[in-house]
Design an enzyme around this catalytic site. Structure first.
Site, PDB file in Angstrom:
ATOM      1  N   GLY A  22       0.967  -0.975   0.069  1.00 15.12           N
ATOM      2  CA  GLY A  22      -0.032   0.101   0.073  1.00 15.12           C
ATOM      3  C   GLY A  22       0.936   1.154   0.056  1.00 15.12           C
ATOM      4  CG  ASN A  23      -0.625   4.611  -1.282  1.00 18.44           C
ATOM      5  OD1 ASN A  23      -1.395   5.762  -0.792  1.00 18.44           O
ATOM      6  ND2 ASN A  23      -1.367   4.022  -2.317  1.00 18.44           N
ATOM      7  NE  ARG A  24       5.327   6.099   4.478  1.00 20.23           N
ATOM      8  CZ  ARG A  24       5.832   5.191   5.470  1.00 20.23           C
ATOM      9  NH1 ARG A  24       4.826   5.280   6.525  1.00 20.23           N
ATOM     10  NH2 ARG A  24       6.655   4.584   5.607  1.00 20.23           N
ATOM     11  CB  SER A  25      -2.595   8.255  -0.137  1.00 23.96           C
ATOM     12  OG  SER A  25      -3.725   9.405  -0.283  1.00 23.96           O
TER      13      SER A  25
END
Ligand code: CTP
Ligand code: CA
Length: 233
Positions: free
Chosen positions: A33-36
């Protein structure tokens, strides 16, 4: 808390905003995933609603609360996000892709939890590229009545040896073909996870059509201003 009163210049318009970040399962308990956080997308949904729009928020793993009164479709993966966005966009005047879409996903999600090996070896991780949802909206418009639809993308860029933020943004705008691309300069204290943003709005030819510096609400309102300018009718 009420901001400045807004014109109802999106009254009668239907908009779809994707927000957050997609997650791609590695196994039943892990993901890529990502940190958005979804803050920019949530600000876009809130400000569109305040300007009179009917809003669907396609919410991928938000770290913040969606605004009250907005239809929320929760998604996890890029495939789910693509289905939800295209479905909601069937009757939408505007689609804004503010979500951070995972570029890659594991080629195969394991059905069982990946276990450590006794010999200390690590499992290989094969990835495949996800579909480009934004480019797909341009190439194959999901609107069912054939009327025009304004498609907007977001790109967080840093300068590098290949070019500065604007050069990267212009190339991406032309590549994606969206009606508007909001290019966010990220780096030291600006952009990701912060309250202050510096955004340049580009058209599909990479020409600058606006700039805005400030909060995510300020960026949102400037973006809707630019959308209203190109909305047909
Ligand atoms: N986007 C998308 N589908 C993807 C990747 C990105 O719809 N698979 C959208 C994002 O929601 C955003 C825009 O495309 O609105 C730009 O995302 P960005 O990650 O900057 O573009 P990429 O084409 O993935 O380029 P890069 O290699 O720089 O990550
Ligand atoms: Ca990307």
């Amino acid at each position: 808390p009420e901001g400045k009163p807004r014109t109802q210049d999106l009254a009668g318009r239907t908009v779809v905003v994707s927000a957050g970040g997609t997650r791609e399962p590695l196994d039943p308990v892990r993901f890529l995933g990502n940190r958005s956080s979804g803050k920019q997308g949530v600000a876009l949904a809130r400000t569109a609603q305040a300007r009179g729009a009917r809003v669907t928020l396609v919410a991928a793993n938000l770290a913040v609360r969606p605004p009250a009164g907005v239809r929320v479709v929760a998604v996890e993966t890029t495939a789910e996000l693509q289905d939800a966005v295209r479905g909601a966009a069937a009757d939408a005047d505007v689609v804004v892709m503010a979500a951070a879409v995972a570029d890659f996903r594991p080629a195969e999600g394991a059905a069982h939890k990946i276990k450590k090996q006794a010999d200390g070896s690590a499992p290989p991780l094969a990835l495949v590229q996800n579909p480009d949802v934004l480019a797909g909206l341009v190439a194959d418009p999901p609107r069912t009545d054939g009327r025009p639809q304004v498609v907007v993308g977001f790109a967080a860029e840093t300068g590098d040896a290949e070019g500065d933020v604007l050069a990267h943004g212009r190339a991406k705008a032309r590549r994606k073909g969206a009606d508007l691309l909001a290019v966010n300069a990220v780096g030291a204290g600006v952009g990701f996870g912060t309250e202050h943003n510096a955004v340049t709005l580009l058209d599909s030819g990479g020409e600058v059509v606006g700039t805005v510096e400030g909060s995510k609400d300020a960026v949102s309102d400037a973006l809707w201003d630019a959308v209203v300018r190109v909305l047909p009718l």
